[in-house]
Structures are given as structure tokens and as C-alpha cells.
Design a protein around this motif. Sequence first.
Motif, PDB file in Angstrom:
ATOM      1  N   ARG A  82       1.536  -5.181   8.276  1.00 60.04           N
ATOM      2  CA  ARG A  82       1.535  -4.719   6.637  1.00 60.04           C
ATOM      3  C   ARG A  82       0.228  -5.229   6.316  1.00 60.04           C
ATOM      4  NH1 ARG A  82       6.248  -6.925   4.549  1.00 60.04           N
ATOM      5  NH2 ARG A  82       7.033  -7.588   6.356  1.00 60.04           N
ATOM      6  N   LEU A  83      -0.125  -6.449   6.302  1.00 62.39           N
ATOM      7  CA  LEU A  83      -1.269  -6.926   5.918  1.00 62.39           C
ATOM      8  C   LEU A  83      -2.354  -6.261   6.397  1.00 62.39           C
ATOM      9  CD1 LEU A  83      -0.784 -10.880   5.664  1.00 62.39           C
ATOM     10  CD2 LEU A  83      -0.618  -9.236   3.772  1.00 62.39           C
ATOM     11  N   ASP A  84      -2.292  -5.928   7.793  1.00 63.89           N
ATOM     12  CA  ASP A  84      -3.549  -5.326   8.382  1.00 63.89           C
ATOM     13  C   ASP A  84      -3.790  -3.913   7.820  1.00 63.89           C
ATOM     14  OD1 ASP A  84      -5.651  -5.459  10.181  1.00 63.89           O
ATOM     15  OD2 ASP A  84      -4.750  -4.357  11.562  1.00 63.89           O
ATOM     16  N   THR A 126      -3.108  -3.101   4.653  1.00 60.88           N
ATOM     17  CA  THR A 126      -3.594  -3.079   3.125  1.00 60.88           C
ATOM     18  C   THR A 126      -5.072  -3.083   3.098  1.00 60.88           C
ATOM     19  OG1 THR A 126      -3.410  -5.620   3.186  1.00 60.88           O
ATOM     20  CG2 THR A 126      -1.761  -4.183   2.045  1.00 60.88           C
ATOM     21  N   PRO A 127      -5.631  -2.706   1.904  1.00 60.96           N
ATOM     22  CA  PRO A 127      -7.305  -2.420   2.071  1.00 60.96           C
ATOM     23  C   PRO A 127      -8.154  -3.474   2.144  1.00 60.96           C
ATOM     24  CG  PRO A 127      -5.921  -1.317  -0.078  1.00 60.96           C
ATOM     25  CD  PRO A 127      -5.177  -2.102   0.625  1.00 60.96           C
ATOM     26  N   VAL A 185      -7.214  -6.942   2.959  1.00 57.46           N
ATOM     27  CA  VAL A 185      -6.940  -8.166   3.908  1.00 57.46           C
ATOM     28  C   VAL A 185      -7.582  -7.916   5.113  1.00 57.46           C
ATOM     29  CG1 VAL A 185      -4.939  -9.047   5.087  1.00 57.46           C
ATOM     30  CG2 VAL A 185      -4.661  -8.223   2.543  1.00 57.46           C
TER      31      VAL A 185
END
Length: 188
Positions: free
Chosen positions: A98-100, A102-103, A105
Amino acid sequence: LLAILKLLKSLVQTLHSEGSPAQIAAGIMLGACLGLTPLLSMHNLLILALLCLLNVSFGAGMLGWAVFAPFGFLLDPVFDRIGRALLEAQALNGLWTRLDGTPLVPYTNFNNTVTLGSLVGWAILAPLIYAGSYFAVIRYREKLARRVDRWRSRGTTRRRSAAMSEGSQTSSETRLKSTSHQYGARVA
């Protein structure tokens, strides 16, 4: 040797500043993040912004950076293990995915084991660094500040008196020249 002397001078100036122990300790804690984590990371821009925007001692932050940078290099293998364990943990795979997505991160370099491990290590150590710095500043100001002030003022007094004696010789020479000039005498 010169770098160590500058660091000591900065330390004394910071400890004798008008900043409260909490401001100095917070500055050291934020500076420790700069020292413990890889410098060219996006989170360090945030730390520098916090040092500039919050009511903390910027000088203490720079001092914390200088003091903790060697420890950061020494602890890199430990930070690598921490980061690797976090990145390879099956329970956290969904979070990293999920973090990967996001714009911003992916630009933080958190997929680097040393960056992630050192930031987590700093987050764990931050309260200890703050508390240790806070009590060290209080203790220093209670026990040693007066002695250091006396020692510094003694050196300043010696330099001032030497400058004054030079200045008095110069002013008496100037008076002699001006007096001699008034009476037409030639002064060599």
C-alpha cells in the motif's frame, strides 16, 4: 583537532544559550535523526524543516547531528538487520504494498534496509536521547556552568587587558605625535 575544538565551542555556546533545557534537548534529539539516518533521505528534509520551524535550538540540532553521525556509521549493520527484518516480515507485506502505491512514499527510500532500520532505530532511541540530553543540560547548568563562565571570563579579561595596554600605548604615542606636531618638532 580543529573540528573537535569547534564542536566543543559549539557545545559550550549551546549550553550557555538562553534556550531552555527542553529546547536544547529537542534540538539534540532531532539532530540525532540527521546523524543516525542516511543524509540523502526525504525524511531528513522534514527534520531540517522541524529544526527551523519549531521552537527548538537549531545549534543543538547541528551539534546532535555532528555527535550522532559517527554512531550512525557504526550502527549501520544493526540498522540493516532491523530494516531487513521489517521489509521481509510477512505480516507487513500488505503495508509495504500500500505504501509503495502512494504518491510520495516511494521517494522516501524506505525500501532501503538501512534507511528504514535507522529511522525505526532513531524513533526507538529518540525518547532516551531527549531525556538524557534534558537531564544532562540541567546537570551541567547546576554544576559546571559557573566554573566554565569564570574560566571563560578570566580568558576574556586577560585578552581585554592586553588589548587595553596596547591601546593605551597607541593612544599615548598618538598624543606624543600630535603634541610634537603642534610645536613644530619632527617625530620619527
